[in-house]
Design a protein around this motif. Structure first.
Motif, PDB file in Angstrom:
ATOM      1  N   VAL A  68       1.909 -15.968  -9.092  1.00 36.16           N
ATOM      2  CA  VAL A  68       2.286 -14.676  -9.687  1.00 36.16           C
ATOM      3  C   VAL A  68       3.516 -14.994 -10.531  1.00 36.16           C
ATOM      4  O   VAL A  68       4.615 -15.192 -10.011  1.00 36.16           O
ATOM      5  CB  VAL A  68       2.589 -13.624  -8.604  1.00 36.16           C
TER       6      VAL A  68
ATOM      7  N   GLY B 105       0.232  -7.412 -12.004  1.00 39.06           N
ATOM      8  CA  GLY B 105       0.355  -6.391 -10.950  1.00 39.06           C
ATOM      9  C   GLY B 105       1.247  -5.227 -11.348  1.00 39.06           C
ATOM     10  O   GLY B 105       1.742  -4.506 -10.477  1.00 39.06           O
TER      11      GLY B 105
ATOM     12  N   HIS C   7      -1.963  -0.490  -7.525  1.00 38.62           N
ATOM     13  CA  HIS C   7      -3.262  -1.048  -7.142  1.00 38.62           C
ATOM     14  C   HIS C   7      -3.220  -1.535  -5.704  1.00 38.62           C
ATOM     15  O   HIS C   7      -2.156  -1.615  -5.089  1.00 38.62           O
ATOM     16  CB  HIS C   7      -3.650  -2.212  -8.055  1.00 38.62           C
TER      17      HIS C   7
ATOM     18  N   ASP D 221      -5.044  -4.972  -3.705  1.00 37.96           N
ATOM     19  CA  ASP D 221      -5.769  -6.183  -4.076  1.00 37.96           C
ATOM     20  C   ASP D 221      -7.206  -6.168  -3.543  1.00 37.96           C
ATOM     21  O   ASP D 221      -7.442  -5.796  -2.390  1.00 37.96           O
ATOM     22  CB  ASP D 221      -5.045  -7.420  -3.510  1.00 37.96           C
TER      23      ASP D 221
ATOM     24  N   LEU E  10       3.055 -12.596   0.057  1.00 37.02           N
ATOM     25  CA  LEU E  10       3.695 -13.017  -1.193  1.00 37.02           C
ATOM     26  C   LEU E  10       5.063 -13.611  -0.886  1.00 37.02           C
ATOM     27  O   LEU E  10       5.879 -12.975  -0.199  1.00 37.02           O
ATOM     28  CB  LEU E  10       3.828 -11.787  -2.105  1.00 37.02           C
TER      29      LEU E  10
ATOM     30  N   THR F  57       9.344  -4.661  -6.227  1.00 40.99           N
ATOM     31  CA  THR F  57       7.966  -4.189  -6.029  1.00 40.99           C
ATOM     32  C   THR F  57       7.996  -2.861  -5.266  1.00 40.99           C
ATOM     33  O   THR F  57       8.721  -2.727  -4.279  1.00 40.99           O
ATOM     34  CB  THR F  57       7.132  -5.227  -5.245  1.00 40.99           C
TER      35      THR F  57
ATOM     36  N   TRP G 185       1.547  -7.428   2.970  1.00 39.11           N
ATOM     37  CA  TRP G 185       1.088  -6.040   2.940  1.00 39.11           C
ATOM     38  C   TRP G 185      -0.385  -5.966   3.321  1.00 39.11           C
ATOM     39  O   TRP G 185      -1.150  -6.889   3.106  1.00 39.11           O
ATOM     40  CB  TRP G 185       1.334  -5.378   1.580  1.00 39.11           C
TER      41      TRP G 185
ATOM     42  N   HIS H 133       0.530  -1.196  -4.204  1.00 42.89           N
ATOM     43  CA  HIS H 133       1.784  -1.795  -4.665  1.00 42.89           C
ATOM     44  C   HIS H 133       1.816  -1.845  -6.189  1.00 42.89           C
ATOM     45  O   HIS H 133       0.785  -1.709  -6.850  1.00 42.89           O
ATOM     46  CB  HIS H 133       2.029  -3.173  -4.037  1.00 42.89           C
TER      47      HIS H 133
ATOM     48  N   ALA I 191       4.214  -3.961  -9.202  1.00 43.26           N
ATOM     49  CA  ALA I 191       5.277  -4.919  -9.550  1.00 43.26           C
ATOM     50  C   ALA I 191       5.996  -4.424 -10.807  1.00 43.26           C
ATOM     51  O   ALA I 191       5.384  -4.309 -11.873  1.00 43.26           O
ATOM     52  CB  ALA I 191       4.671  -6.300  -9.793  1.00 43.26           C
TER      53      ALA I 191
ATOM     54  N   ARG J  34      10.153 -15.006 -13.254  1.00 40.08           N
ATOM     55  CA  ARG J  34       9.858 -14.498 -11.897  1.00 40.08           C
ATOM     56  C   ARG J  34       8.626 -15.247 -11.427  1.00 40.08           C
ATOM     57  O   ARG J  34       7.582 -15.231 -12.089  1.00 40.08           O
ATOM     58  CB  ARG J  34       9.601 -12.996 -11.948  1.00 40.08           C
TER      59      ARG J  34
ATOM     60  N   ARG K 269       1.168 -16.223  -3.931  1.00 40.57           N
ATOM     61  CA  ARG K 269       0.447 -15.207  -3.150  1.00 40.57           C
ATOM     62  C   ARG K 269      -0.774 -15.799  -2.453  1.00 40.57           C
ATOM     63  O   ARG K 269      -1.594 -16.460  -3.093  1.00 40.57           O
ATOM     64  CB  ARG K 269      -0.011 -14.062  -4.060  1.00 40.57           C
TER      65      ARG K 269
HETATM   66  C1  SIN Z   1       0.643  -8.451  -6.947  1.00 40.29           C
HETATM   67  O1  SIN Z   1       0.262  -7.427  -7.481  1.00 40.29           O
HETATM   68  O2  SIN Z   1      -0.044  -9.041  -6.134  1.00 40.29           O
HETATM   69  C2  SIN Z   1       2.008  -8.990  -7.276  1.00 40.29           C
HETATM   70  C3  SIN Z   1       3.105  -8.139  -6.760  1.00 40.29           C
HETATM   71  C4  SIN Z   1       4.441  -8.596  -7.238  1.00 40.29           C
HETATM   72  O3  SIN Z   1       4.520  -9.508  -8.053  1.00 40.29           O
HETATM   73  O4  SIN Z   1       5.440  -8.060  -6.789  1.00 40.29           O
END
Ligand code: SIN
Length: 277
Positions: free
Chosen positions: A80, A91, A95, A97, A110, A122, A243, A250, A252, A261, A265
């Motif tokens: 990520v 992200g 959404h 996953d 993560l 997040t 999570w 979640h 991001a 960044r 994951r």
């Molecule tokens: C994701 O959506 O899996 C990434 C979440 C993030 O980068 O904080």
């Protein structure tokens, strides 16, 4: 190990544990807390990719994401990543996953490697609390409905983000057929009813006209992101969040342009979901 809730909706901080040295009793405690709170946060963990995998395997088989670029030598770990010169993050919308899979992933774990000096938090939202807050007539209506989920809008050949995420997200031909899930699912561990639609991957509601489906989903997407169902996590290098993909959404945040960044994951496989009664 201490587990401290962070809000009434979802989330708990876990301290006093190095996740590299979990015993069976610690793992059982985390399984319960994960199901209860929806998302668990750990600080100051020092994990190699193999140690991250060992931790994740405590909770089930690994579900390899078919779209994310993996970490070199570790096909089970998705990168990520956003580089300082990139604008689009991964992200960056509400959404959950893998809802586009027939058996959606149980959860995602993560691990933060590089975090911008400020920003890149997040948001998480709790779909058990969101469901509880609906009126009885709406709950009755939703209880008999199934929604259609698709990965095409985000990962398919016609996604508008293909250029912006090139090198990070790929394999658009791996988008499978649409799937359906009950709109109100029972949490597989606790049985708690959960609102199971999300703005990124839920495209329509079976049996409704297009206008009805759009109106109801628009309402549910607005409802699910009410501030009282949300928490916000500020990452540091070494932070770990796990999570539950059935009970949370979640998002991001993309507010750190010019900085890198980078997180790893791992997604844990889950089972087909059943309607709550
Ligand atoms: C994701 O959506 O899996 C990434 C979440 C993030 O980068 O904080």
């Amino acid at each position: 190990m201490d587990i401290t809730p962070v809000s009434n909706a979802l989330g708990a901080n876990v301290s006093g544990i190095d996740v590299r040295s979990l015993d069976d009793s610690d793992a059982a405690t985390l399984v319960e807390a994960w199901a209860q709170y929806g998302v668990l946060f750990f600080r100051d963990q020092k994990l190699t990719p193999d140690e991250h995998l060992t931790f994740a395997r405590r909770f089930g088989e690994i579900d390899i994401n078919r779209f994310f670029t993996p970490v070199d030598g570790h096909p089970e770990i998705a990168q990520v990543l956003k580089e300082p010169d990139q604008e689009h993050n991964i992200g960056g919308g509400w959404h959950t996953d893998h809802s586009y899979d027939q058996a959606p992933a149980r959860g995602s774990i993560l691990y933060a490697r590089e975090i911008p000096p400020i920003g890149g938090d997040t948001l998480f939202a709790g779909m058990g609390t969101a469901y509880d807050a609906l009126s009885r007539p709406i709950k009755e209506l939703l209880g008999g409905l199934r929604a259609v989920h698709s990965g095409a809008q985000v990962f398919g050949v016609r996604t508008k983000h293909a250029e912006a995420t090139a090198g990070r997200i790929g394999n658009p031909e791996a988008v499978g057929d649409d799937v359906t899930h009950p709109i109100v699912v029972a949490h597989p561990h606790t049985g708690r009813p959960l609102l199971y639609v999300n703005p990124a991957f839920t495209t329509s509601i079976e049996g409704l006209t297009a206008a009805e489906s759009r109106a109801l989903l628009t309402f549910l997407f607005e409802h699910g992101r009410r501030p009282e169902f949300q928490i916000r996590f500020q990452w540091e290098p070494g932070s770990l969040a796990m999570w539950d993909n059935r009970s949370t959404w979640h998002f991001a945040l993309n507010d750190y342009h010019g900085h890198r960044r980078y997180l790893h994951r791992i997604t844990v496989a889950g089972d087909e979901l059943v309607a709550a009664h």
